[in-house]
Enzyme design. Structure first.
Site, PDB file in Angstrom:
ATOM      1  N   SER A 185       5.571   8.099  -5.422  1.00 53.47           N
ATOM      2  CA  SER A 185       4.846   8.879  -4.419  1.00 53.47           C
ATOM      3  C   SER A 185       5.395   8.586  -3.026  1.00 53.47           C
ATOM      4  O   SER A 185       6.306   7.786  -2.851  1.00 53.47           O
ATOM      5  CB  SER A 185       3.348   8.584  -4.486  1.00 53.47           C
ATOM      6  OG  SER A 185       3.102   7.228  -4.213  1.00 53.47           O
ATOM      7  N   SER A 223       3.921   7.457  -0.002  1.00 53.45           N
ATOM      8  CA  SER A 223       3.197   6.694   1.006  1.00 53.45           C
ATOM      9  C   SER A 223       4.093   5.758   1.815  1.00 53.45           C
ATOM     10  O   SER A 223       3.707   5.297   2.880  1.00 53.45           O
ATOM     11  CB  SER A 223       2.076   5.876   0.356  1.00 53.45           C
ATOM     12  OG  SER A 223       2.605   4.817  -0.411  1.00 53.45           O
ATOM     13  N   LYS A 258       3.435  -1.700  -0.240  1.00 58.23           N
ATOM     14  CA  LYS A 258       3.148  -1.365   1.154  1.00 58.23           C
ATOM     15  C   LYS A 258       3.890  -2.361   2.045  1.00 58.23           C
ATOM     16  O   LYS A 258       4.552  -3.279   1.571  1.00 58.23           O
ATOM     17  CB  LYS A 258       1.645  -1.461   1.441  1.00 58.23           C
ATOM     18  CG  LYS A 258       0.744  -0.629   0.541  1.00 58.23           C
ATOM     19  CD  LYS A 258       0.845   0.859   0.806  1.00 58.23           C
ATOM     20  CE  LYS A 258      -0.097   1.631  -0.123  1.00 58.23           C
ATOM     21  NZ  LYS A 258       0.069   3.099   0.037  1.00 58.23           N
TER      22      LYS A 258
END
Length: 304
Positions: free
Chosen positions: A108, A110, A165
């Site tokens: 994805s 992000s 992240k």
């Protein structure tokens, strides 16, 4: 961003295969092989005695079958042969994956523009300490996550999922995010405007900046038509009382043993702003390199 493991979905699968093939290999080396050897010796003694009897009777014995008889009895059954062949391979993969490096695929957006959909990345499993596989218990201290690191961790809401992240806050940090700009411990983070970024997945342009977080420059994206924070998406999470939220600002003090994580695609990332802090026990490792992207081979290289 829920990462997709490359070498199976769970370390447990490799562990079980390693144990099964290892037990069979050990059983063969220490028990079954010796039994076959004794059976072969007994068969050869019987064969030699029979030939000696024939020779004593003046009949020339046929000794050409001796080696064939021995080899036939000593030959490993197929299931043992395959287990013995696979065991060292499985064990090597398990050790590499558990203690050194683990590959993942980015599914994805992000972490765009740092990581793109389809990137295959390699994660350093020992950068933040040696951990026991499966239980993820740290047994040897090596280092701690630093601001700016791109880190893989177990999603606090579902430990079966791996997320990736950027580390924005370490234990004790005061993190403020206001008008889409970070302040760490009262010091505003430096931002340099860049050309707008065209998202390949969605044909729209994003505002792009070079963010310098603790001496680690990296690109981030903002979307004009999105607020700084979607308060409706903020969940209850451990240490929620350490954070203060408004529509255009939030402030969090990172608890001991925890980390504050954010995606580089700031307005399109579900991260610590919404589901909370990442405990040290959830850490998987540090993302270090993109080793393949079949749709874009130029992506190969280090992760900043």
């Amino acid at each position: 961003m829920n990462l997709q493991p490359i070498l199976g979905n769970f370390a447990l699968i490799l562990f079980v295969l390693m144990v099964i093939t290892g037990v069979i290999w050990c059983l063969d080396v220490f028990v079954l092989a010796k039994q076959r050897r004794r059976a072969a010796d007994a068969a050869l003694r019987e064969y030699d005695a029979r030939n000696a009897k024939l020779q004593a009777e003046g009949i020339k014995p046929d000794t050409s079958k001796r080696a064939e008889i021995e080899q036939g009895i000593l030959r490993q059954p197929v299931w043992i042969e395959y287990s013995g062949s696979f065991f060292p391979v499985i064990a090597l993969v398990f050790v590499l994956r558990s203690f050194l490096w683990e590959p993942f695929k980015i599914p994805s957006s992000s972490m765009v523009p740092t990581l793109l959909v389809g990137d295959f990345i390699l994660v350093n499993k020992y950068a933040y300490g040696i951990r026991l596989p499966i239980v993820n218990q740290k047994i040897i201290e090596i280092g701690d996550p630093q601001r700016g690191d791109v880190m893989v961790f177990k999603y606090p809401k579902d430990m079966s999922q791996d997320y990736i992240k950027r580390v924005v806050g370490v234990p004790g940090d005061k993190i403020t995010y206001e008008n889409k700009r970070l302040t760490v411990n009262g010091k505003p983070v430096e931002y340099t405007p860049l050309d707008d970024y065209l998202d390949d997945q969605h044909p729209i342009y994003h505002k792009q900046f070079m963010e310098n977080l603790a001496g680690v420059p990296h690109r981030i994206l903002n979307t004009d038509n999105k607020r700084t924070l979607d308060l409706g998406a903020v969940e209850n999470f451990p240490h929620r009382e350490a954070c203060e939220y408004t529509y255009d600002k939030f402030t969090c003090i990172v608890p001991e043993g925890n980390y504050f994580m954010m995606g580089d695609n700031r307005d399109n990332s579900a991260d610590s702003r919404y589901w909370g802090f990442v405990p040290d026990k959830n850490i998987v490792g540090k993302a270090i390199v993109v080793w393949m992207n079949f749709g874009n081979p130029k992506r190969i290289g280090g992760i900043q």
